[in-house]
Design an enzyme around this catalytic site. Sequence first.
Site, mmCIF file in Angstrom:
data_model
loop_
_atom_site.group_PDB
_atom_site.id
_atom_site.type_symbol
_atom_site.label_atom_id
_atom_site.label_comp_id
_atom_site.label_asym_id
_atom_site.label_seq_id
_atom_site.Cartn_x
_atom_site.Cartn_y
_atom_site.Cartn_z
ATOM 1 N N GLN A 1 0.757 -1.128 0.109
ATOM 2 C CA GLN A 1 0.140 -0.085 0.036
ATOM 3 C C GLN A 1 0.825 1.263 -0.060
ATOM 4 O O GLN A 1 1.672 1.288 1.062
ATOM 5 C CB GLN A 1 -1.043 0.026 1.017
ATOM 6 C CG GLN A 1 -2.054 1.070 1.108
ATOM 7 C CD GLN A 1 -2.760 1.132 1.996
ATOM 8 O OE1 GLN A 1 -2.257 1.599 3.491
ATOM 9 N NE2 GLN A 1 -4.115 1.135 2.188
ATOM 10 N N TYR B 1 -5.863 10.879 4.108
ATOM 11 C CA TYR B 1 -4.635 11.307 3.909
ATOM 12 C C TYR B 1 -4.537 12.104 2.562
ATOM 13 O O TYR B 1 -5.367 12.478 1.989
ATOM 14 C CB TYR B 1 -3.653 10.042 3.910
ATOM 15 C CG TYR B 1 -3.846 9.261 5.373
ATOM 16 C CD1 TYR B 1 -3.436 9.930 6.301
ATOM 17 C CD2 TYR B 1 -4.199 7.972 5.399
ATOM 18 C CE1 TYR B 1 -3.542 9.394 7.541
ATOM 19 C CE2 TYR B 1 -4.385 7.212 6.610
ATOM 20 C CZ TYR B 1 -3.672 8.049 7.749
ATOM 21 O OH TYR B 1 -3.815 7.450 8.941
ATOM 22 N N ARG C 1 -7.667 2.415 -2.727
ATOM 23 C CA ARG C 1 -8.648 2.340 -1.400
ATOM 24 C C ARG C 1 -9.311 3.721 -1.397
ATOM 25 O O ARG C 1 -8.589 4.818 -1.513
ATOM 26 C CB ARG C 1 -7.636 2.051 -0.135
ATOM 27 C CG ARG C 1 -8.636 1.780 1.040
ATOM 28 C CD ARG C 1 -7.629 1.208 2.339
ATOM 29 N NE ARG C 1 -8.611 0.244 2.848
ATOM 30 C CZ ARG C 1 -8.386 -0.044 4.254
ATOM 31 N NH1 ARG C 1 -7.772 0.577 4.940
ATOM 32 N NH2 ARG C 1 -9.395 -0.841 4.877
ATOM 33 N N GLY D 1 -9.140 -6.616 9.231
ATOM 34 C CA GLY D 1 -7.983 -5.765 9.873
ATOM 35 C C GLY D 1 -7.786 -6.391 11.322
ATOM 36 O O GLY D 1 -6.897 -7.358 11.302
ATOM 37 N N ARG D 2 -8.321 -5.732 12.188
ATOM 38 C CA ARG D 2 -7.874 -6.227 13.712
ATOM 39 C C ARG D 2 -7.871 -7.560 13.947
ATOM 40 O O ARG D 2 -7.293 -7.995 14.591
ATOM 41 C CB ARG D 2 -9.102 -5.462 14.550
ATOM 42 C CG ARG D 2 -8.601 -3.883 14.479
ATOM 43 C CD ARG D 2 -9.334 -3.134 15.430
ATOM 44 N NE ARG D 2 -10.541 -2.748 14.633
ATOM 45 C CZ ARG D 2 -11.664 -2.177 15.207
ATOM 46 N NH1 ARG D 2 -11.738 -2.123 16.490
ATOM 47 N NH2 ARG D 2 -12.500 -2.038 14.419
#
Length: 368
Positions: A98, A179, A227, A319-320
Site C-alpha cells: 500500500q 490522507y 482504497r 483488519g484487527r
Amino acid sequence: MSPILEPYTLGDLALKNRVVMAPLTRSRSSTDGVPPDFAVDYYAQRANAGLIISEATNISPQAVGYALTPGIWTKPQVERWKTVTAGVHANEGRIFLQLWHTGRISHPDVQPDGGLPVAPSAIKPEGMAFTEKGMQPHVTPRALETDEIPGIVEDYRRAAENAKAAGFDGVEIHSANNYLLEQFVRDSTNHRTDRYGGSIENRLRFPLAVVKAVTEVWGGGQRVGIRLSPATTEPGKTALDSDPKATFGAYVEALNGFGLLYVHTIEGVTQQTRDVPDEVDFGRIRERFNGAYIGNNQYTLELAEKDLAEGRADLFSFGRPYIANPDLVERLRTGAPLAEAPKAYWYGGGANGYSDWPGMNGPVRIAR
C-alpha cells in the site's frame, strides 16, 4: 464450505479465498523506515489470506505521518521488503504494497528537518500525532505550491518501481482515510484556487496523475488497486465532501479509464461504525466500477456471506482480527473463537504482540 473461503480468481491472480488481510499500521519499523526482520514471520504466518495488503508504506520522507512506519524509497527498505515478499510467496500467498502519503495527518517531529506537514490547503486536523516523543497535537499544515505537486507524483512513481523491485505482486494506492490524496478529493480539505482545486475535475487532477504514474510502472491497472473512504471522518475529525455521490462517482468513472484491478472501500467510519450517511452510496460505487470490489470495516464471515450473495462485494478485508489470529482463515472455516489483541499491542514495540501470536494449535508453522 463457505463461498468466502473458496478459491477466487482476481484478474490474473489465483487466490486461495476471498479473504483479504487489510492494511494494518503497526509501527514496528526503524527510524529509517526499514521493517523489522520479524516482519517476515508476521506476514508469512498470515499468507492464508487470499490477498495480503501490506501496512501503509510511506513513499518518501515527506509522506511520513506516524513514527516507526515503513518506507519504500531507500535501498535498505526495498531489501527488507524483499525478504517479506519472499516469505509470503514461500507460503503460497499473495501480497500488495500500500502506497501512502499522509499529508496533513502528520507532525514536524516526523517530517524532514522538522518542517510542516504538507496538504492541499492550510487546514489543521483535529487530534494527536504519534511521534517518538509520544502523542502530540496536530499542527496547521503548509499548503503545497502548485509546482511541487508533480514532484510528489514522481515520488509515487518511484515507490511503485521500488515495490515491483521488492517482489510485491501489485500495489494499492492509498486514497482513503483523509490522507493526502483524499485531502485533495474532498472539498472540505481542498480550498485551492489553482488547477488542483475548485471543481471536481480539478480536485481529482492530482490523484488521477498518481494513478496514471503507478499504472504506467505496472504495465496497466491489472496489478493496481485503490482504497477509498468517502464516509469516514477519521483521522482528523475530517468533514465529508459536500457532495460525496457526485465527487466519488466522478472519481470512480475516471478510475475506470485505467483498468484498475479493484477498489477497496472503507464502509463507514474507520474503527468505529458501519453506519453510512445517506449522502454516501457504496452500492453505486460498486455498480459504476469496472473491476473487483473489496468491502472493509467490521466484517464477520456471516456478513461477508450475505454481501456476497447479494452481489455487494467480491472480496472482504479483515483488519484487527488478523492481529491476534494469524490463522484467521482456518478459524473462520471451523467456527473457532477469535482471539482479541489488547490495544497496547497494536502500535509500537517488538515481536511481542506482533509476530508471536499462536494459532489454534500452537505456533503457526511457516515455510522458509
